[in-house]
Structure formats: C-alpha cells, structure tokens
Design a protein around this motif. Structure first.
Motif, PDB file in Angstrom:
ATOM      1  N   UNK B 174       0.844  -1.197   0.000  1.00 58.99           N
ATOM      2  CA  UNK B 174       0.000   0.000   0.000  1.00 58.99           C
ATOM      3  C   UNK B 174       0.881   1.249   0.000  1.00 58.99           C
ATOM      4  N   UNK B 178       0.852   4.558  -2.596  1.00 58.18           N
ATOM      5  CA  UNK B 178       0.342   5.876  -2.220  1.00 58.18           C
ATOM      6  C   UNK B 178       0.634   6.138  -0.742  1.00 58.18           C
ATOM      7  N   UNK B 180       0.282   8.835   1.048  1.00 65.16           N
ATOM      8  CA  UNK B 180      -0.716   9.608   1.777  1.00 65.16           C
ATOM      9  C   UNK B 180      -1.938   8.756   2.109  1.00 65.16           C
ATOM     10  N   UNK B 181      -2.410   8.009   1.112  1.00 62.59           N
ATOM     11  CA  UNK B 181      -3.570   7.157   1.356  1.00 62.59           C
ATOM     12  C   UNK B 181      -3.238   6.109   2.419  1.00 62.59           C
ATOM     13  N   UNK B 182      -2.019   5.588   2.396  1.00 60.85           N
ATOM     14  CA  UNK B 182      -1.621   4.602   3.398  1.00 60.85           C
ATOM     15  C   UNK B 182      -1.648   5.216   4.794  1.00 60.85           C
ATOM     16  N   UNK B 183      -1.182   6.460   4.900  1.00 59.83           N
ATOM     17  CA  UNK B 183      -1.221   7.150   6.194  1.00 59.83           C
ATOM     18  C   UNK B 183      -2.651   7.270   6.694  1.00 59.83           C
ATOM     19  N   UNK B 184      -3.566   7.596   5.759  1.00 57.51           N
ATOM     20  CA  UNK B 184      -4.969   7.743   6.148  1.00 57.51           C
ATOM     21  C   UNK B 184      -5.545   6.449   6.700  1.00 57.51           C
ATOM     22  N   UNK B 185      -4.999   5.307   6.266  1.00 55.46           N
ATOM     23  CA  UNK B 185      -5.501   4.021   6.738  1.00 55.46           C
ATOM     24  C   UNK B 185      -4.894   3.648   8.091  1.00 55.46           C
TER      25      UNK B 185
END
Lengths: 236, 290
Positions: B174, B178, B180-185
């Motif tokens: 992941x 991405x 940033x998207x991984x951080x969001x998860x």
C-alpha cells in the motif's frame, strides 16, 4: 464530535485557510461546500493530520488531533474517503478493504465488517479478487467508501465524491451514505463542489469561500438563501 | 548440442543468482523510490563476511545465511536512520536523485573498505562441495549453482507470500502505491519504509553467500550492481515476481552470447540488452509504470 477552532493553514508561505472554525456533532450529516480552490480539501487534510495548522486547533472526540502523528488519527474514530478515491490500484478489492481495516481494533472484527460492507455494496462482493484499478468509476467510489468504513469510524469524512461520476450514480451513493447515517448512527462530513446536492443531503452546512467560512445554517435554509442562489446555483 | 545444453544450464544457474542480486534493490525501489545502487557493494561485503566466517570459524556458507541476513537487516536499519530517512519528505524524482547520490558514495566507500580489510586479491570459499557436480545426461550441474537456484526460488516465494498474505506485507505494498492514502488508513509510513529498506539490505546477504563460493574481489560490487539494474529493467522496476524471470532471462541471453560469440563477451550482451530495452521499452519488459 469534531471541533475545528480558529485554524490557519499555510502551504509554505501561502495561506490557504483563514481563521476557520466549525463543528460537527454526533450523528448528523454536515456539508462543507464551496467552489473550486476554496480550501475544502485543505480542511479535510488538516483534520486528518496530512497538513498541520499554524494557528488554532482541531479536536476529534475531545482529543487534540493536530499534535499527534497523522497515522494515529484514524484511531480516534474518523476516516477520510479522499478526493479522487486514492485506491491502491494494484491491489485486489479485498486487499484494499483489509488495508482499510488495518488498525488493531478493526482487524479483530474484519469478517463482521466485510459482511456489513457487502450488504451496503453488494457489487463489491463479486469483485473481491479483481484489482481495484480495473473497477468502474462508480464501483471505485463505493470501494473507497467501503475502505473508509472498514476502520469502524464513528465519523466519515467524504471528499468530493461526485467528481467524475454520472449524476445517477452520485445520487445513489449519497442515498447509501444517508442510510449508513441512519442505520449506523454514523456522523458524516461531506465536502462538495456540487452545492445543491450537498445542501440537500446535509442537515447543516458551512460555506467556505477563499479559505474563510462565509456562511452556515441548515442545508435547506442555505439552499433558499440569496447568497447561495446567486453564487452557486446560478439563480437570481 | 551437449555443449549448448551445458552453456545454457550454466546461464540459467547464474540467472537465478542475478534474480537474487536484484531482489533487494527492487523491493526498496518499489516501496520508496530509493535507487540504492550500492546494493552490489553490500553483496560483496556479505561475501567477505561469509569468507571470514568460514576461514576463522569454519561456519558453512549456507548456514551463515542465518547470521548474515539479520546482520544486514541491522546495517540497513542504521544506514536508513543516518543517511536515508531525511529523503523521505522529497518528491519522487528528488528521492531517486538524492538516494542515487548517497548510494553512489557508498558504492565507492564499501569496496575501498574491503580492500583495506581483505586486500584486492581474489578470494573464494572452498568448501567440501565446491566443484562437485550432478551429471544429468552429460550436462554438469554444480552443487553450488543448484543451491543458488533453490535459494532464489525459496526467497522469492517467501517474499511474495509475505507481501501478499500478511498485514505488514500488504501495508508495504500500500505504501509503495500511495504514501498519503496509506497514512490515512493508519499505516505508519516511516516505519514501513524503515523495515522495507532494512529488508532490502537483508536480501543482500543471501546472494553474498553464493557470491563467496565463486572467485570474488572488492571490484565485483560494480558488476553486481550492473546485473541488478539490467534485471530490474527486464523485470519492470519494483516488480518482485518479475525479478526471478528477469534474472533467468539475463542468464539465458548471456549464455546465448557465450555460445555464439565466445566467453570473453559474456558481459556485453546484458548491456546491449539494457540499452535496447531503454530505447524501445523504457518501462521495462513486464512493467506498466513509465
């Protein structure tokens, strides 16, 4: 519950948000509307820790979120469905959902959550082994929302979900969000360029203009206000 | 015909090793866009460690994998903290350039360190099974080469399973797509990068052991990095599954070159291939990313 208080956010030296304050109470749907470049996505990035406010503070269920690492914010019970969906395109649908439920408490209830997701979005169940990048636009948006729900949030932040989707699909997805709001008591903050749509779905709404909050009220009231009609609905 | 079969099987045996050589480089590049061209130097250092362990402590090279792999994991951990962590905030292109520069420095430092410690002389670990061969219808297959193939297959399958079956492995993938998207998860991207980087270093240990079983010297660092880069171009940057196939392909092409033109030109064919692919398919043979 989300409280944003007097937040100033900068990109380098350029100020993007000016003294922005608003709040989202439990179980309501709040819309944050504004035109392109008004700073809507900046607000969401600030809430989720991807950007840090220079002044002011953000509280998520009573906890100051602007001082903790970005990856810990999902633990506080908010989940962002980002603009442009930002799926892990080279991973399977199921893997996207699993990563959505990456945090500890969500892993333990993965199967229950998956079952719930398939009730809301039956189409995803048939596509579990497919790469996320091969889904249609509407399916990708559904997957993005489903991925956000896998972390068992109390509050869902949805950024610009109508982007690039056919109106009928958008309407359908908003209907589903409304259902989740009622059945799961999920608090939802939607950020939308499509002002009419957002004001129709939002119990309350805030208007963001050039990085400042310029109006607030019940969605239905704003929809009928002169300010909104003139600026966003091409009426009057 | 027998001559051809012999050359070709040697080619495939070295090809599996090339795959192993490229594996760590590919992992690190795929996850964080760091091009650690010092990878060949790490493998060389691992080969010398294996040599020492065998020479002084009589530890069997294949057994030494269990020691050298964690040791390189730790070295990777330290070097990431000291040299590479500060690059995390840069954009994709800046990361490639800066990591390339740092790694180039390491690619000079490590071989010179090795010359200091071990001199520039050729070394090789001579075990009881060195030079022993299986005879398959007249084609001689050295034990060491077969051991290399077995290791390459095991390691690549293990890494693949780790990346596709575990939460942490999926988090690595992941992050590679991405940040940033991984951080969001809820994924700690810095931590994932640190571990993936250290794993890339650990993966230099195994080809190092196999390298030590043939003649080697500090200068092979550059050859190994070369091979790794060719394999990466063949496999597509960041593709783990493609690496073994890319390695075998390079081995086969070298073998064909040796058969047609002669042994002295073995290295040339890989490089010709490298140039041709960059000219006509810059995204790599199997790669999708430009």
């Amino acid at each position: 519950m989300l409280e944003v208080e007097n937040v100033d956010v900068y990109y380098g030296d350029v100020q993007a948000l000016w003294n922005v304050s608003f709040r989202v109470e439990g179980e309501e749907i709040v819309a944050l509307v504004g035109s392109n470049g008004a700073g809507k996505t900046t607000v969401l990035k600030t809430i989720t820790g991807l950007l840090r406010p220079r002044n002011g503070n953000v509280r998520i269920y009573g906890v100051r979120s602007d001082t903790i690492p970005a990856h810990k914010i999902v633990d506080l019970g908010v989940s962002l469905v980002p603009e442009g969906r930002r799926l892990f395109r080279d991973m399977m649908v199921l893997e996207n959902l699993e990563i959505g439920g990456y945090i500890g408490r969500a892993r333990n209830v993965k199967n229950e959550n998956l079952r719930w997701i398939f009730e809301i979005f039956p189409v995803l169940e048939n596509r579990l082994r497919q790469l996320a990048g091969t889904l249609s636009g509407g399916e990708q948006q559904m997957l993005a929302i489903a991925r956000g729900l896998m972390s068992e949030p109390k509050m869902l932040l949805v950024d610009e979900l109508s982007l690039g989707l056919a109106p009928l699909i958008v309407k359908n997805i908003y209907k589903i969000l409304k259902e989740i709001n009622t059945s799961r008591k999920m608090t939802i903050l939607v950020v939308e360029q499509n002002v009419r749509l957002a004001l129709e779905i939002g119990d309350r709404a805030y208007i963001l203009e050039n990085g400042r909050i310029s109006g607030e009220g019940r969605g239905i009231d704003l929809l009928n206000s002169e300010q909104v009609k003139k600026a966003y609905l091409a009426m009057g | 015909m027998l001559h051809f079969a012999q050359i070709f099987s040697y080619g495939l045996l070295s090809g599996a090793l090339y795959g192993l050589v490229a594996l760590g480089l590919s992992l690190v590049f795929g996850v964080m866009n760091y091009l650690v061209i010092a990878h060949g130097a790490l493998i060389m250092m691992a080969a010398y460690m294996t040599f020492w362990a065998f020479f002084y402590l009589k530890i069997d090279p294949f057994l030494f994998i269990l020691l050298v792999t964690p040791a390189f994991f730790v070295i990777g951990w330290v070097l990431f903290k000291v040299l590479y962590q500060s690059l995390m905030k840069f954009s994709e292109g800046e990361k490639i350039k800066n990591s390339l520069l740092i790694s180039f420095g390491l690619l000079l430092i490590f071989p010179n360190m090795a010359i200091l410690f071990w001199t520039a002389d050729e070394r090789a670990v001579a075990t009881g099974y060195t030079g022993k061969v299986f005879d398959v219808f007249g084609v001689r297959l050295p034990y060491i080469g077969l051991g290399g193939v077995a290791l390459a297959i095991i390691v690549i399958i293990a890494l693949h399973l780790f990346l596709t079956r575990t939460y942490f492995g999926k988090a690595i993938r992941a992050v590679s797509q991405d940040h940033e998207a991984a951080t969001l998860m809820g994924i700690n991207v810095n931590r994932v990068c640190l571990v993936a980087f250290s794993m890339g270093f650990a993966l230099a240990g195994i080809p190092g052991v196999i390298t030590s079983l043939h003649a080697f010297n500090p200068a092979i660092s550059f050859d190994l990095t070369n091979k790794a880069l060719i394999v990466l171009i063949l496999a597509g940057f960041g593709s783990i599954k493609g690496v073994l196939i890319g390695g075998l392909l390079l081995g086969a092409i070298e073998a064909a070159g040796v058969y047609i033109v002669g042994t002295p030109y073995r290295e040339v064919f890989g490089l010709i291939l490298f140039v041709l692919i960059l000219m006509f398919r810059p995204q790599g043979l199997a790669g999708k990313k430009a």
